[in-house]
Design a protein around this motif. Structure first.
Motif, short mmCIF file in Angstrom:
data_model
loop_
_atom_site.label_atom_id
_atom_site.label_comp_id
_atom_site.label_asym_id
_atom_site.label_seq_id
_atom_site.Cartn_x
_atom_site.Cartn_y
_atom_site.Cartn_z
N ARG A 108 -7.11 -7.34 2.89
CA ARG A 108 -7.64 -6.01 2.55
C ARG A 108 -6.70 -5.32 1.57
NH1 ARG A 108 -9.57 -5.66 8.07
NH2 ARG A 108 -7.69 -4.51 8.68
N ALA A 119 -5.94 -1.88 -7.66
CA ALA A 119 -4.59 -1.36 -7.49
C ALA A 119 -3.65 -1.89 -8.57
CB ALA A 119 -4.06 -1.73 -6.10
N ASN A 164 2.73 1.60 -3.33
CA ASN A 164 1.89 1.45 -4.52
C ASN A 164 2.47 0.42 -5.48
OD1 ASN A 164 -0.27 1.89 -6.26
ND2 ASN A 164 0.70 3.64 -7.26
N ARG A 188 0.83 -1.21 0.00
CA ARG A 188 0.00 0.00 0.00
C ARG A 188 0.87 1.26 0.00
NH1 ARG A 188 -2.26 -2.89 4.48
NH2 ARG A 188 -3.97 -4.26 3.80
N ASP A 209 -6.81 -3.51 -2.52
CA ASP A 209 -7.71 -2.94 -3.52
C ASP A 209 -7.57 -3.72 -4.83
OD1 ASP A 209 -9.19 -1.45 -5.26
OD2 ASP A 209 -8.06 0.42 -4.99
N GLN A 256 -14.03 -10.28 0.23
CA GLN A 256 -12.77 -9.64 -0.12
C GLN A 256 -11.85 -10.62 -0.85
OE1 GLN A 256 -11.97 -6.50 0.09
NE2 GLN A 256 -9.84 -6.71 -0.57
#
Length: 253
Positions: free
Chosen positions: A122, A127, A84, A81, A124, A149
């Protein structure tokens, strides 16, 4: 005066020689876990929360070579995260050449998958990890992760593996990789994942780039663990770059 052995100038190494200097062992009975980090002279592993602020041209060069050689890149979800993360991209011809020489790479030239360790899953699904990946990511999670998820990540193209009830031990992580024949492992962080692996005695090698800067602040270190440990290491090589970057490779005794 004692002479330091195995010191090389980066300028003297072409790409093939640099890859050979970071070759994985040719014969492996199980996963060989190599970690790669960059830090400042005063021990910071990030600037403003990300490691990119410490990167130098020499560090970037080694970063790409290590990825060329690896069969899988293991990263914690927090690092994915913060940085990125996207998928790995590498030259397929070089990957095949490394494989033919027995030092790493892959037979088909495909980039290594990014394996993300996340108890909650968790992440995205939109992403870069999923949308900018030639090789689908491997998500290693727990039975406590929300079913919807997990399904969203599978729909995004990931392989999802449950490796624990509420937490993922280092042994379970390495077992997942071994079951898939992924033996040349590259751990890119973060500090908690690296510290967990080192605390369990599962880190075989550390590649550490020291960037020629002082950054101060209250930043953490490259290894964080629940308890202290004492793992003797041996310096295998030292490569010096003209800009002052020091590229060291340390192996477990």
């Amino acid at each position: 005066m004692q002479r330091i052995h195995n010191v090389t100038q980066l300028a003297d190494l072409d790409d093939d020689a640099l890859a050979r200097s970071y070759a994985y062992p040719r014969q492996l009975a199980g996963p060989w876990v190599r970690a790669n980090f960059v830090s400042s002279i005063d021990g910071a592993f990030a600037v403003d929360g990300v490691s990119k602020g410490l990167g130098t041209e020499a560090d970037h060069r080694v970063f790409h070579v290590l990825r060329e050689l690896a069969e899988v890149i293991v990263v914690g979800a927090g690092t994915v995260r913060a940085e990125n993360y996207g998928g790995a991209h590498s030259d397929p011809d070089r990957r095949r050449t490394h494989f033919q020489h027995g030092i790493g790479g892959s037979a088909d030239g495909a980039p290594p998958p990014i394996a993300v360790v996340t108890a909650s899953a968790r992440l995205d699904p939109a992403a870069k990890l999923f949308t900018d990946a030639q090789t689908p990511p491997l998500i290693i999670t727990t039975a406590h992760a929300a079913t919807e998820q997990v399904e969203a990540l599978r729909q995004a193209g990931a392989e999802v593996v449950v490796a624990g009830e509420a937490a993922i031990t280092s042994q379970a992580l390495v077992r997942v990789l071994a079951d898939r024949g992924l033996q040349r492992v590259l751990c890119e962080g973060g500090p908690h994942l690296f510290g967990q692996l080192a605390e369990a005695g599962l880190v075989d090698e550390l590649c550490l780039s020291t960037s020629p800067v002082l950054v101060g602040g209250a930043g953490g270190r490259i290894s964080l663990s629940a308890t202290g440990f004492d793992q003797p290491m041996t310096r295998k090589q030292l490569i010096l770059a003209e800009d002052g970057t020091v590229l060291a490779r340390w192996a477990r005794r």
